[in-house]
Design a protein around this motif. Structure first.
Motif, PDB file in Angstrom:
ATOM      1  N   TYR A 119     -13.820  -0.451   3.983  1.00  0.00           N
ATOM      2  CA  TYR A 119     -12.365  -0.435   3.789  1.00  0.00           C
ATOM      3  C   TYR A 119     -11.642  -0.685   5.117  1.00  0.00           C
ATOM      4  O   TYR A 119     -10.741  -1.534   5.195  1.00  0.00           O
ATOM      5  CB  TYR A 119     -11.967   0.932   3.198  1.00  0.00           C
ATOM      6  N   ASP A 153      -1.569   4.177   3.949  1.00  0.00           N
ATOM      7  CA  ASP A 153      -2.807   4.560   3.263  1.00  0.00           C
ATOM      8  C   ASP A 153      -3.513   5.697   3.969  1.00  0.00           C
ATOM      9  O   ASP A 153      -4.128   6.553   3.331  1.00  0.00           O
ATOM     10  CB  ASP A 153      -3.788   3.374   3.328  1.00  0.00           C
ATOM     11  N   LEU A 154      -3.497   5.649   5.300  1.00  0.00           N
ATOM     12  CA  LEU A 154      -4.362   6.546   6.062  1.00  0.00           C
ATOM     13  C   LEU A 154      -3.783   6.759   7.453  1.00  0.00           C
ATOM     14  O   LEU A 154      -3.217   5.821   8.031  1.00  0.00           O
ATOM     15  CB  LEU A 154      -5.722   5.838   6.181  1.00  0.00           C
ATOM     16  N   ARG A 186      -9.151  -3.737   6.410  1.00  0.00           N
ATOM     17  CA  ARG A 186      -7.757  -3.458   6.823  1.00  0.00           C
ATOM     18  C   ARG A 186      -7.495  -3.966   8.244  1.00  0.00           C
ATOM     19  O   ARG A 186      -6.446  -4.510   8.533  1.00  0.00           O
ATOM     20  CB  ARG A 186      -7.451  -1.958   6.749  1.00  0.00           C
ATOM     21  N   HIS A 243      -1.203   0.761   7.461  1.00  0.00           N
ATOM     22  CA  HIS A 243       0.120   0.500   6.878  1.00  0.00           C
ATOM     23  C   HIS A 243       0.017  -0.776   6.053  1.00  0.00           C
ATOM     24  O   HIS A 243      -0.172  -1.855   6.599  1.00  0.00           O
ATOM     25  CB  HIS A 243       1.120   0.338   8.033  1.00  0.00           C
ATOM     26  N   ARG A 244       0.164  -0.636   4.742  1.00  0.00           N
ATOM     27  CA  ARG A 244      -0.012  -1.795   3.854  1.00  0.00           C
ATOM     28  C   ARG A 244       1.338  -2.238   3.301  1.00  0.00           C
ATOM     29  O   ARG A 244       2.076  -1.449   2.700  1.00  0.00           O
ATOM     30  CB  ARG A 244      -0.987  -1.452   2.737  1.00  0.00           C
ATOM     31  N   SER A 277       2.485  -2.553  -0.961  1.00  0.00           N
ATOM     32  CA  SER A 277       1.294  -2.287  -1.774  1.00  0.00           C
ATOM     33  C   SER A 277       1.506  -1.180  -2.802  1.00  0.00           C
ATOM     34  O   SER A 277       0.620  -0.894  -3.604  1.00  0.00           O
ATOM     35  CB  SER A 277       0.116  -1.919  -0.872  1.00  0.00           C
ATOM     36  N   PHE A 278       2.679  -0.529  -2.789  1.00  0.00           N
ATOM     37  CA  PHE A 278       2.922   0.598  -3.703  1.00  0.00           C
ATOM     38  C   PHE A 278       4.217   0.325  -4.468  1.00  0.00           C
ATOM     39  O   PHE A 278       5.305   0.507  -3.936  1.00  0.00           O
ATOM     40  CB  PHE A 278       3.032   1.897  -2.882  1.00  0.00           C
ATOM     41  N   PHE A 297       3.305   1.133   2.121  1.00  0.00           N
ATOM     42  CA  PHE A 297       2.598   2.391   1.899  1.00  0.00           C
ATOM     43  C   PHE A 297       1.660   2.678   3.074  1.00  0.00           C
ATOM     44  O   PHE A 297       0.931   1.791   3.525  1.00  0.00           O
ATOM     45  CB  PHE A 297       1.767   2.288   0.607  1.00  0.00           C
ATOM     46  N   THR A 327       3.935   7.338   1.295  1.00  0.00           N
ATOM     47  CA  THR A 327       2.581   7.756   1.668  1.00  0.00           C
ATOM     48  C   THR A 327       2.173   8.890   0.747  1.00  0.00           C
ATOM     49  O   THR A 327       2.990   9.366  -0.072  1.00  0.00           O
ATOM     50  CB  THR A 327       2.482   8.170   3.150  1.00  0.00           C
TER      51      THR A 327
END
Ligand code: COA
Length: 145
Positions: free
Chosen positions: A35, A72-73, A39, A60-61, A64-65, A70, A104
């Motif tokens: 993953y 992600d992590l 990314r 930071h995507r 995507s939401f 969004f 988030t």
């Protein structure tokens, strides 16, 4: 933007090994090699560097939401926590959001993250059951600025 010692920049392929080491060293870290590689290659990871060491990163995507950006992590090395690195990375994502709101989420059990989000002005959006059994996913958002 919060002024703390260090620099933020997008992760490149050369940073991948260090990002993966940091992922393996974070206590919540399930192995996320595939993953994170995807990314980093997609240019969706920003790192925080201090004295030549990567001490934190954020995924930071874009859009995507539900069409919104969004996070992600977010992860900070254990020996660099409570020093504003996580806040700085999140603030940078808010600043760089391509949509008017950025979202988030985190598990309800993750007190450090829920406290960080509250302190940084993120609003509670709602909670999702059925992802981690007995530990709902709490969704938050922040207006971009
Ligand atoms: C959550 C995490 C990213 C926080 O990073 P950090 O760099 O330590 O956060 P900051 O120093 O910016 O903390 C800002 C505020 O958040 C709150 N906070 C952060 N960690 C906390 C903790 N362990 N306990 C209580 N409050 C905490 C505090 O209010 C803190 O402000 P203060 O230090 O002035 O009291 C870090 O603990 C981490 O990497 N955890 C493992 C990965 C993870 O769970 N990521 C989030 C889900 S993807």
């Amino acid at each position: 933007m919060t002024e703390i010692d260090g620099v933020m920049r997008p992760a490149t392929f050369e940073d991948l090994d260090a990002v993966l080491r940091l992922d393996r060293a974070t206590p919540v870290g399930r192995e996320r090699g595939e993953y994170l590689t995807a990314r980093v290659n997609a240019g969706e990871v920003v790192i925080f560097e201090r004295a030549g060491q990567i001490v934190g990163y954020i995924v930071h995507r874009t859009k995507s939401f539900f069409g919104r950006d969004f996070v992600d992590l977010l992860a900070v090395a254990t020996n660099s926590r409570r020093d504003g690195v996580g806040s700085a990375l999140l603030e940078n994502s808010v600043h760089d959001s391509s949509t008017e709101r950025i979202f988030t989420s985190t598990n309800r059990s993750n007190a450090p993250m829920t406290k960080l989000l509250g302190k940084s002005g993120w609003q509670f959006s709602g909670e999702l059951d059925g992802i981690d059994e007995g530990d709902p996913e709490l969704v938050y958002y922040h207006d971009a600025h």
